[in-house]
Motif scaffolding. Sequence first.
Motif, PDB file in Angstrom:
ATOM      1  N   ALA A 138       0.838  -1.209   0.000  1.00 38.90           N
ATOM      2  CA  ALA A 138       0.000   0.000   0.000  1.00 38.90           C
ATOM      3  C   ALA A 138       0.870   1.255   0.000  1.00 38.90           C
ATOM      4  N   LEU A 139       1.979   1.220   0.742  1.00 39.95           N
ATOM      5  CA  LEU A 139       2.862   2.389   0.801  1.00 39.95           C
ATOM      6  C   LEU A 139       3.526   2.619  -0.546  1.00 39.95           C
ATOM      7  N   GLN A 140       4.001   1.526  -1.142  1.00 45.43           N
ATOM      8  CA  GLN A 140       4.786   1.654  -2.362  1.00 45.43           C
ATOM      9  C   GLN A 140       3.934   2.006  -3.573  1.00 45.43           C
ATOM     10  N   SER A 141       2.759   1.368  -3.657  1.00 49.65           N
ATOM     11  CA  SER A 141       1.916   1.607  -4.831  1.00 49.65           C
ATOM     12  C   SER A 141       1.340   3.011  -4.792  1.00 49.65           C
ATOM     13  N   GLY A 142       1.311   3.608  -3.599  1.00 50.35           N
ATOM     14  CA  GLY A 142       0.764   4.956  -3.491  1.00 50.35           C
ATOM     15  C   GLY A 142      -0.748   4.937  -3.567  1.00 50.35           C
ATOM     16  N   ALA A 143      -1.319   3.733  -3.916  1.00 45.63           N
ATOM     17  CA  ALA A 143      -2.769   3.670  -4.065  1.00 45.63           C
ATOM     18  C   ALA A 143      -3.446   3.723  -2.700  1.00 45.63           C
ATOM     19  N   LEU A 144      -2.764   3.199  -1.706  1.00 49.57           N
ATOM     20  CA  LEU A 144      -3.305   3.163  -0.352  1.00 49.57           C
ATOM     21  C   LEU A 144      -4.744   2.674  -0.370  1.00 49.57           C
ATOM     22  N   ASP A 145      -4.933   1.571  -1.108  1.00 47.96           N
ATOM     23  CA  ASP A 145      -6.291   1.091  -1.239  1.00 47.96           C
ATOM     24  C   ASP A 145      -6.775   0.357   0.003  1.00 47.96           C
ATOM     25  N   ALA A 146      -5.856   0.009   0.895  1.00 52.32           N
ATOM     26  CA  ALA A 146      -6.297  -0.575   2.160  1.00 52.32           C
ATOM     27  C   ALA A 146      -6.497   0.566   3.149  1.00 52.32           C
ATOM     28  N   SER A 147      -6.572   0.224   4.434  1.00 47.30           N
ATOM     29  CA  SER A 147      -6.858   1.253   5.429  1.00 47.30           C
ATOM     30  C   SER A 147      -5.729   2.281   5.504  1.00 47.30           C
ATOM     31  N   ARG A 148      -6.088   3.547   5.681  1.00 46.41           N
ATOM     32  CA  ARG A 148      -5.089   4.608   5.841  1.00 46.41           C
ATOM     33  C   ARG A 148      -4.792   4.850   7.307  1.00 46.41           C
ATOM     34  N   GLN A 149      -5.470   4.114   8.167  1.00 48.47           N
ATOM     35  CA  GLN A 149      -5.305   4.372   9.594  1.00 48.47           C
ATOM     36  C   GLN A 149      -4.027   3.722  10.125  1.00 48.47           C
ATOM     37  N   VAL A 150      -3.262   4.518  10.874  1.00 49.37           N
ATOM     38  CA  VAL A 150      -2.061   3.986  11.512  1.00 49.37           C
ATOM     39  C   VAL A 150      -2.276   4.080  13.025  1.00 49.37           C
ATOM     40  N   LEU A 151      -2.364   2.920  13.660  1.00 49.56           N
ATOM     41  CA  LEU A 151      -2.575   2.915  15.106  1.00 49.56           C
ATOM     42  C   LEU A 151      -1.220   3.151  15.773  1.00 49.56           C
ATOM     43  N   VAL A 152      -1.190   4.112  16.701  1.00 46.35           N
ATOM     44  CA  VAL A 152       0.083   4.490  17.328  1.00 46.35           C
ATOM     45  C   VAL A 152      -0.072   4.373  18.846  1.00 46.35           C
ATOM     46  N   CYS A 153       0.936   3.820  19.518  1.00 46.00           N
ATOM     47  CA  CYS A 153       0.905   3.834  20.983  1.00 46.00           C
ATOM     48  C   CYS A 153       2.329   3.936  21.521  1.00 46.00           C
ATOM     49  N   GLY A 154       2.440   4.429  22.731  1.00 47.50           N
ATOM     50  CA  GLY A 154       3.765   4.591  23.344  1.00 47.50           C
ATOM     51  C   GLY A 154       3.635   5.292  24.690  1.00 47.50           C
ATOM     52  N   ASP A 155       4.646   5.096  25.543  1.00 45.87           N
ATOM     53  CA  ASP A 155       4.584   5.695  26.892  1.00 45.87           C
ATOM     54  C   ASP A 155       5.067   7.137  26.911  1.00 45.87           C
ATOM     55  N   ASP A 156       5.893   7.523  25.919  1.00 50.19           N
ATOM     56  CA  ASP A 156       6.455   8.878  25.900  1.00 50.19           C
ATOM     57  C   ASP A 156       5.606   9.747  24.958  1.00 50.19           C
ATOM     58  N   MET A 157       4.902  10.717  25.551  1.00 52.38           N
ATOM     59  CA  MET A 157       3.950  11.524  24.774  1.00 52.38           C
ATOM     60  C   MET A 157       4.630  12.273  23.630  1.00 52.38           C
ATOM     61  N   GLU A 158       5.830  12.850  23.945  1.00 51.53           N
ATOM     62  CA  GLU A 158       6.520  13.661  22.935  1.00 51.53           C
ATOM     63  C   GLU A 158       6.954  12.767  21.753  1.00 51.53           C
ATOM     64  N   ALA A 159       7.504  11.586  22.112  1.00 56.53           N
ATOM     65  CA  ALA A 159       7.958  10.653  21.071  1.00 56.53           C
ATOM     66  C   ALA A 159       6.780  10.220  20.207  1.00 56.53           C
ATOM     67  N   LYS A 160       5.668   9.929  20.874  1.00 59.73           N
ATOM     68  CA  LYS A 160       4.476   9.482  20.145  1.00 59.73           C
ATOM     69  C   LYS A 160       4.010  10.580  19.184  1.00 59.73           C
ATOM     70  N   GLN A 161       4.036  11.827  19.660  1.00 52.77           N
ATOM     71  CA  GLN A 161       3.599  12.952  18.829  1.00 52.77           C
ATOM     72  C   GLN A 161       4.494  13.101  17.600  1.00 52.77           C
ATOM     73  N   MET A 162       5.818  12.893  17.804  1.00 47.47           N
ATOM     74  CA  MET A 162       6.750  13.010  16.671  1.00 47.47           C
ATOM     75  C   MET A 162       6.432  11.964  15.601  1.00 47.47           C
ATOM     76  N   VAL A 163       6.123  10.751  16.069  1.00 43.63           N
ATOM     77  CA  VAL A 163       5.801   9.686  15.102  1.00 43.63           C
ATOM     78  C   VAL A 163       4.462   9.993  14.424  1.00 43.63           C
ATOM     79  N   MET A 164       3.511  10.520  15.209  1.00 44.17           N
ATOM     80  CA  MET A 164       2.201  10.838  14.613  1.00 44.17           C
ATOM     81  C   MET A 164       2.341  11.951  13.572  1.00 44.17           C
TER      82      MET A 164
END
Length: 461
Positions: free
Chosen positions: A141-167
């Motif tokens: 999905a990333l490579q084809s650019g079509a993103l025909d599957a879900s666009r949702q990326v579930l993110v979790c982590g204990d460090d709020m700042e780190a999580k925000q950077m990844v988000m």
Amino acid sequence: MNTNSANLMALAPNTSNKRETVCIFGTGDFGRALGHKMIQCGYSVVYGSRSTQISNLIPKDAEVLSHAEAAQRAVIIIIAIQRQHYNFLTPLAEILHGKVVVDISNNLKLNQYPESNAEYLAQLLPGARVVKAFNTVSAWALQSGALDASRQVLVCGDDMEAKQMVMNIVHALGLTPLDQGSLLAAQEIENYPLQLFPMWKFPVFLSLGLTAFFFFYCLALDVIYTYVYENNNFSFFIAITIPNRVCPVMALILLGLVYLPGVLAAIIQLYRGTKYHRFPDWLDKWMLCRKQLGLIALAFASLHAVFTLVSPIRSFVRWRTSKGIISQALNNKTEPLDTTNAWLSDSYLALGILGFFFFVLVGITSLPSVSNSVNWREFRFVQSKLGYVTLILCTAHTLVYGGKWFLSPSAYRWYLPNIYMLSLVVPCTVLVVKFVLIFPCVDKPLTQIRQGWERNPKSSE
Ligand code: NAP
């Protein structure tokens, strides 16, 4: 350049299109696809790999260094390597201290390890700020650019700042980050891509089982019986006639099964005099898959509508019609219009059309994009009130259609009832019980129970 100055450079606010440098460990399928997408979106990508030789598969403009060198060039390090190889990270613990380390890994089985891969990574690298992300999108999905599957990326982590950077990165790549909380959520996030329609299993197996049962039931009564006792070969019924009997029957039964657990739950609450006791597990599970049962029922109803529309072009129907006309001509007699029959036929068609219209309306409202745009009361109104209207209309449609046969002995081939009669058992039961439940003497205590009233409250000590 020391590690700190690299960190500062990577975090420095950016006024050009160029974003910070991100390090990806692993030049496999996912590492390359993610790197390619990141470069497109303005990030500088540096790979950490066991081999620093550049192959033509590596995205243009990316650098390939040793793991230690690459890690020093960025604050965010994405580990695009399978969990079983994570041991190689232990000697890098010092370099990775304070860095945002992103675990993107998936497993082959549900709950494959006692702890999630992200928690395992956090144990291996105690000084790193581990974030779980990206495991729900595929390299394709990333490579084809079509993103025909879900666009949702579930993110979790204990460090709020780190999580925000990844988000922020997720967002910059055109994906939708969904914060799932602390690293404790990682196991659930890792199990997510391994699930295959979990809520659909029971409704699908039930539908397949019932469809097979009713198909063979009709085959026995409409094809085998007529062949054995009337010497008629109606084997072609298998293509359209039988499916067009099974589909409405399935639609009605499944629609009844959507509303049956609700009335059972009401009876249980009335009997117990409280809502604070858990329902039996089977009832809980049944209630959770009502939407799926309803959507399958809608699919059967739609098939019934299509099968019915093609009826006039069927060779058998045209033969039967012309046979009727010819026999009237030969007998020189025109049959008078039977207005009772005309009324019955028009009423059953009108009830079917209305029932199908409300069925579609209820089905559309259960889609997340539509249900998100109505409030809870509106949603309940459509799903409950309009749902019952649909059930009443569809039950009436079947009753008007098959009613005249119920008392006719010819309908009981091999002493078995016609499938239309069987299809009415569940919906009629639901409607009768629901009718009793709306009587004020029953509805009032039920409403009180649902508001928290208890017949025998436990005294607090
Ligand atoms: P892959 O094509 O097999 O690549 C894995 C990479 O890991 C290899 O190219 C290699 O990179 C590195 N590696 C292999 N053995 C190693 C070892 N003993 N020590 C250190 N590094 C080693 O796998 P992939 O499909 O890219 O998946 C990578 C991760 O992403 C997995 O955890 C997977 O669950 C996750 N993921 C993949 C997808 C997907 O669609 N493929 C989707 C979501 C998540 P170098 O040769 O550069 O060292």
